[in-house]
Design a protein around this motif. Structure first.
Motif, short mmCIF file in Angstrom:
data_model
loop_
_atom_site.label_atom_id
_atom_site.label_comp_id
_atom_site.label_asym_id
_atom_site.label_seq_id
_atom_site.Cartn_x
_atom_site.Cartn_y
_atom_site.Cartn_z
N GLU A 1 -2.09 8.89 4.11
CA GLU A 1 -1.49 7.56 4.25
C GLU A 1 -2.06 6.83 5.46
OE1 GLU A 1 2.72 8.26 4.43
OE2 GLU A 1 2.88 8.63 2.27
N GLN A 2 -2.21 7.57 6.58
CA GLN A 2 -2.79 6.96 7.78
C GLN A 2 -4.22 6.51 7.51
OE1 GLN A 2 -1.52 6.16 10.70
NE2 GLN A 2 0.51 6.97 10.25
N ALA A 3 -4.98 7.37 6.81
CA ALA A 3 -6.36 7.01 6.49
C ALA A 3 -6.40 5.78 5.60
CB ALA A 3 -7.07 8.18 5.80
N GLU A 4 -5.50 5.72 4.63
CA GLU A 4 -5.43 4.56 3.73
C GLU A 4 -5.08 3.30 4.52
OE1 GLU A 4 -5.99 2.64 0.26
OE2 GLU A 4 -6.32 4.78 0.54
N LEU A 5 -4.10 3.43 5.44
CA LEU A 5 -3.74 2.26 6.27
C LEU A 5 -4.91 1.82 7.14
CD1 LEU A 5 -0.10 3.11 7.45
CD2 LEU A 5 -0.79 1.26 5.93
N GLU A 6 -5.57 2.81 7.75
CA GLU A 6 -6.72 2.49 8.58
C GLU A 6 -7.82 1.83 7.75
OE1 GLU A 6 -7.15 2.66 11.91
OE2 GLU A 6 -5.04 3.25 12.03
#
Length: 168
Positions: free
Chosen positions: A114-119
């Motif tokens: 999720e963090q990677a997707e947000l980034e």
């Protein structure tokens, strides 16, 4: 004939000797035989009591041995049961810890994704914004005039749509 006097039988002497023998027998019987007989009977009773006590002690010891043997066997069974329960509980606890660790790891991976997707989205938005700013600057230079806020918005939206369409 003199020899016959020596061999003669005197009835009174025999009767007195017999009386002495009977009296001696009665005295010995009363004072010696009965106490000895009583003492032997007591001794026999003591021996029988000793043997009886020894037999009872032997039976008691055998019963105690059987009882302790049963208790030891029961204690061994209980110990085996406790060990088996402990092993079962340890296995359950290990399985639970493994499941918890897997869940946590899955959660961490999911959060990282999720963090990677947000980034990624932030980076895309940032790149789009910079491209739009560069495009506006280029357009201003090409047109040679300053673009108002409304025109600028339209150009940015159009450029973003084109960039978005080219990504698909």
């Amino acid at each position: 004939m003199q020899n016959l006097d020596v061999i003669s039988v005197n009835i009174w002497l025999i009767i007195i000797s017999l009386c002495n023998l009977v009296i001696l027998f009665l005295i010995i019987k009363k004072f010696l035989y009965k106490p000895v007989k009583k003492m032997l009977a007591e001794r026999q009773n003591q021996l029988e009591k000793t043997y009886s006590d020894a037999e009872e002690a032997k039976l008691s010891a055998e019963n105690d041995r059987k009882e302790w043997s049963a208790r030891i066997s029961q204690a061994q069974n209980e110990a085996d049961s406790i060990i088996e329960n402990a092993q079962t509980q340890a296995k359950r606890m290990g399985d639970k810890l493994t499941d918890d660790a897997k869940r946590r790891a899955d959660g961490i991976v999911k959060n990282a994704e999720e963090q990677a997707e947000l980034e990624k989205k932030k980076a895309e938005d940032s790149v789009k914004k910079e491209i739009a700013d560069v495009s506006v600057l280029i357009a201003e230079k090409m047109i040679g005039r300053e673009i108002n806020e409304n025109d600028r918005r339209n150009i940015i939206d159009e450029a973003i749509k084109e960039i978005g369409d080219s990504d698909d």
